[in-house]
Design a protein around this motif. Structure first.
Motif, short mmCIF file in Angstrom:
data_model
loop_
_atom_site.label_atom_id
_atom_site.label_comp_id
_atom_site.label_asym_id
_atom_site.label_seq_id
_atom_site.Cartn_x
_atom_site.Cartn_y
_atom_site.Cartn_z
N ARG A 1 1.02 -1.40 0.29
CA ARG A 1 0.20 -0.31 0.29
C ARG A 1 1.10 0.99 -0.06
O ARG A 1 -0.01 2.20 -0.45
CB ARG A 1 -1.24 0.15 1.26
CG ARG A 1 -2.31 -1.52 1.34
CD ARG A 1 -2.96 -0.04 1.09
NE ARG A 1 -4.57 -1.35 0.22
CZ ARG A 1 -4.77 -2.46 1.38
NH1 ARG A 1 -4.93 -1.62 2.15
NH2 ARG A 1 -5.96 -3.44 0.78
N ALA A 2 1.64 1.58 0.55
CA ALA A 2 2.75 2.33 0.83
C ALA A 2 3.26 2.91 -0.61
O ALA A 2 3.31 3.95 -1.20
CB ALA A 2 4.80 2.13 1.72
N ALA B 1 -0.52 5.41 4.81
CA ALA B 1 -0.05 6.20 3.64
C ALA B 1 -0.68 6.27 3.18
O ALA B 1 -1.28 7.97 2.30
CB ALA B 1 1.15 5.68 3.46
N LEU B 2 -1.53 4.99 2.52
CA LEU B 2 -2.48 5.43 1.17
C LEU B 2 -3.85 6.50 1.33
O LEU B 2 -4.35 7.05 0.39
CB LEU B 2 -3.76 3.89 1.01
CG LEU B 2 -4.37 3.68 -0.75
CD1 LEU B 2 -3.30 4.83 -1.83
CD2 LEU B 2 -4.18 2.61 -0.55
N GLU B 3 -4.43 6.16 2.96
CA GLU B 3 -5.59 7.48 3.25
C GLU B 3 -5.43 8.39 3.03
O GLU B 3 -5.98 9.36 2.73
CB GLU B 3 -5.36 6.61 4.71
CG GLU B 3 -6.79 7.49 5.23
CD GLU B 3 -6.91 7.32 6.63
OE1 GLU B 3 -8.07 8.50 7.43
OE2 GLU B 3 -6.13 6.44 7.36
N THR B 4 -3.81 9.16 3.18
CA THR B 4 -3.55 10.71 3.47
C THR B 4 -3.40 10.70 1.97
O THR B 4 -3.51 11.60 1.30
CB THR B 4 -2.20 10.80 4.07
OG1 THR B 4 -2.12 9.99 5.41
CG2 THR B 4 -1.72 11.92 4.23
N ALA B 5 -3.27 10.29 1.35
CA ALA B 5 -2.43 10.35 -0.58
C ALA B 5 -4.33 10.23 -1.09
O ALA B 5 -4.66 11.30 -1.63
CB ALA B 5 -2.09 9.23 -1.41
N ASP C 1 -9.00 1.31 -10.01
CA ASP C 1 -9.75 0.17 -10.39
C ASP C 1 -8.89 -0.97 -9.90
O ASP C 1 -7.89 -1.41 -10.71
CB ASP C 1 -9.48 -0.09 -12.11
CG ASP C 1 -10.43 -1.42 -12.62
OD1 ASP C 1 -11.48 -1.94 -11.50
OD2 ASP C 1 -10.15 -1.65 -13.51
N MET C 2 -8.61 -0.85 -8.74
CA MET C 2 -7.91 -1.72 -7.82
C MET C 2 -8.71 -2.09 -6.57
O MET C 2 -9.55 -0.20 -5.77
CB MET C 2 -6.77 -0.65 -7.56
CG MET C 2 -5.73 -1.02 -8.64
SD MET C 2 -4.14 -0.12 -8.73
CE MET C 2 -2.96 -0.86 -7.28
N LEU C 3 -8.85 -2.73 -5.96
CA LEU C 3 -9.50 -3.16 -5.17
C LEU C 3 -8.84 -3.04 -3.43
O LEU C 3 -7.90 -3.67 -3.33
CB LEU C 3 -10.28 -4.99 -4.97
CG LEU C 3 -11.22 -5.80 -3.61
CD1 LEU C 3 -12.43 -4.71 -4.87
CD2 LEU C 3 -11.79 -7.06 -4.38
N PHE C 4 -9.25 -1.96 -2.38
CA PHE C 4 -8.97 -2.06 -1.69
C PHE C 4 -9.87 -1.87 -0.62
O PHE C 4 -10.50 -1.57 0.34
CB PHE C 4 -8.32 -0.79 -1.25
CG PHE C 4 -7.93 -0.35 -2.74
CD1 PHE C 4 -6.27 -0.58 -2.82
CD2 PHE C 4 -7.89 1.45 -2.77
CE1 PHE C 4 -5.54 -0.20 -2.96
CE2 PHE C 4 -7.04 1.45 -3.86
CZ PHE C 4 -5.78 0.82 -3.86
N SER C 5 -10.06 -3.70 -0.40
CA SER C 5 -11.86 -4.56 0.73
C SER C 5 -11.39 -4.81 2.02
O SER C 5 -11.57 -5.36 2.78
CB SER C 5 -12.57 -5.22 -0.57
OG SER C 5 -11.75 -6.67 -0.67
N GLU C 6 -9.67 -4.73 2.24
CA GLU C 6 -9.00 -5.42 2.93
C GLU C 6 -8.33 -4.67 4.04
O GLU C 6 -7.23 -3.63 3.31
CB GLU C 6 -8.18 -6.97 3.29
CG GLU C 6 -7.64 -7.02 1.71
CD GLU C 6 -7.35 -8.32 1.92
OE1 GLU C 6 -6.13 -8.53 1.15
OE2 GLU C 6 -7.94 -9.08 1.78
N GLN C 7 -7.87 -4.67 5.10
CA GLN C 7 -6.21 -4.23 5.95
C GLN C 7 -4.94 -4.99 5.52
O GLN C 7 -5.46 -5.88 5.27
CB GLN C 7 -6.88 -3.72 7.39
CG GLN C 7 -8.42 -2.78 7.64
CD GLN C 7 -8.36 -2.37 8.76
OE1 GLN C 7 -7.35 -3.36 9.84
NE2 GLN C 7 -9.87 -2.15 9.89
N ARG C 8 -4.85 -3.87 5.71
CA ARG C 8 -2.92 -4.31 5.03
C ARG C 8 -2.27 -3.64 7.04
O ARG C 8 -2.96 -3.77 7.72
CB ARG C 8 -2.52 -4.54 4.14
CG ARG C 8 -3.11 -5.42 3.04
CD ARG C 8 -2.26 -5.22 1.56
NE ARG C 8 -3.41 -5.70 0.39
CZ ARG C 8 -2.32 -5.41 -0.58
NH1 ARG C 8 -1.54 -5.22 -0.83
NH2 ARG C 8 -3.42 -6.29 -1.43
#
Length: 259
Positions: free
Chosen positions: A77-78, A112-116, A98-105
């Motif tokens: 994710r980083a 970092a991805l949340e901020t971006a 078009d990428m699945l982010f359905s689970e926590q890592r």
């Protein structure tokens, strides 16, 4: 004389109605489908070449070169966050992922991805779960609020000619990712629930400008001018990825990336 013309006209009208009725029955039964589809595809391929339509869409793709640079899929994710940050620097109108982010890592990568993602107007893909319900982006990435479905409708010959305007599961309807993107690009059509939408392919998907994620991450200027104030898609195009589809236009029997 008049009666003769009347008989001819009635005969012609009757014949036209009979032919129309037979054609309608054959169409409903699907018997004209082997002829209908190739003719329709030929029309779309011809018109897409004749119409020089400009498009407000660009694609940032994780291609073979990007995988050689960063590493094999799935990316951390980083790394995706770094890529989103590079895209944000060029001020796109909206970013469609078009990428699945359905689970926590890992917590650091997710943060970092949340901020971006917070720096952009974003739409994230969701798909139907085999067990029922949706595989949605996790809540910290926006959940159902930023979600749109990424399903295409594949005909019996393996070609994608339409998408469902909306899909519903677990009481939650979601619009099609492509139609939400089109609205951001200036399309004013309604997303009518429960219908199929048939794109006219004014521009073949292969003609949409693509930028390799490797170039963005390396800071290479390249085609980055094609990102400002545009609808930008982010997804996979690397060899071996399963998200590949046949469409009526472009090279025959050559799948294109779903993104």
């Amino acid at each position: 004389m008049r009666s003769t013309w009347e008989r001819i006209n009635r005969r012609d009208i009757g014949l036209a109605l009979v032919v129309t009725g037979i054609a309608g029955v054959l169409l409903l039964l699907g018997w004209l489908r082997p002829v209908e589809r190739p003719l329709s595809d030929l029309f779309l391929r011809t018109t897409s070449r004749l119409v020089s339509a400009s498009s407000p869409v660009s694609a940032v793709v994780i291609d073979d070169r990007a995988i050689e640079t960063v590493g094999p899929l799935p990316w951390a994710r980083a790394d995706i966050a770094s890529l989103v940050d590079r895209i944000a620097e060029h001020n796109p109108r909206v970013l469609i992922i078009d990428m699945l982010f359905s689970e926590q890592r890992d917590a650091e990568g997710d943060a970092a991805l949340e901020t971006a993602l917070a720096h952009l107007d974003t739409i994230l893909v969701a798909v139907l779960s085999p067990e029922g319900g949706w595989l949605l982006p996790i809540e910290r990435f926006g959940g159902s609020v930023v979600a749109a479905h990424g399903h295409a409708e594949t005909d019996t010959d393996g070609v994608v000619r339409s998408i469902a305007t909306t899909k519903q599961a677990g009481g939650l309807p979601l619009p099609a990712l492509a139609l939400v993107a089109a609205q951001h690009g200036g399309w004013g059509g309604p997303i009518a629930p429960g219908r199929r939408f048939f794109p006219d392919f004014k521009k073949a998907p292969e003609e949409i400008p693509r930028i390799s994620a490797a170039d963005l991450l390396a800071g290479s200027p390249g085609k980055t001018g094609l990102l400002a104030d545009r609808v930008v898609f982010l997804g996979y195009s690397a060899s071996g990825t399963t998200d590949q589809y046949l469409v009526p236009v472009g090279r025959r029997n050559h799948p294109i990336p779903g993104v």
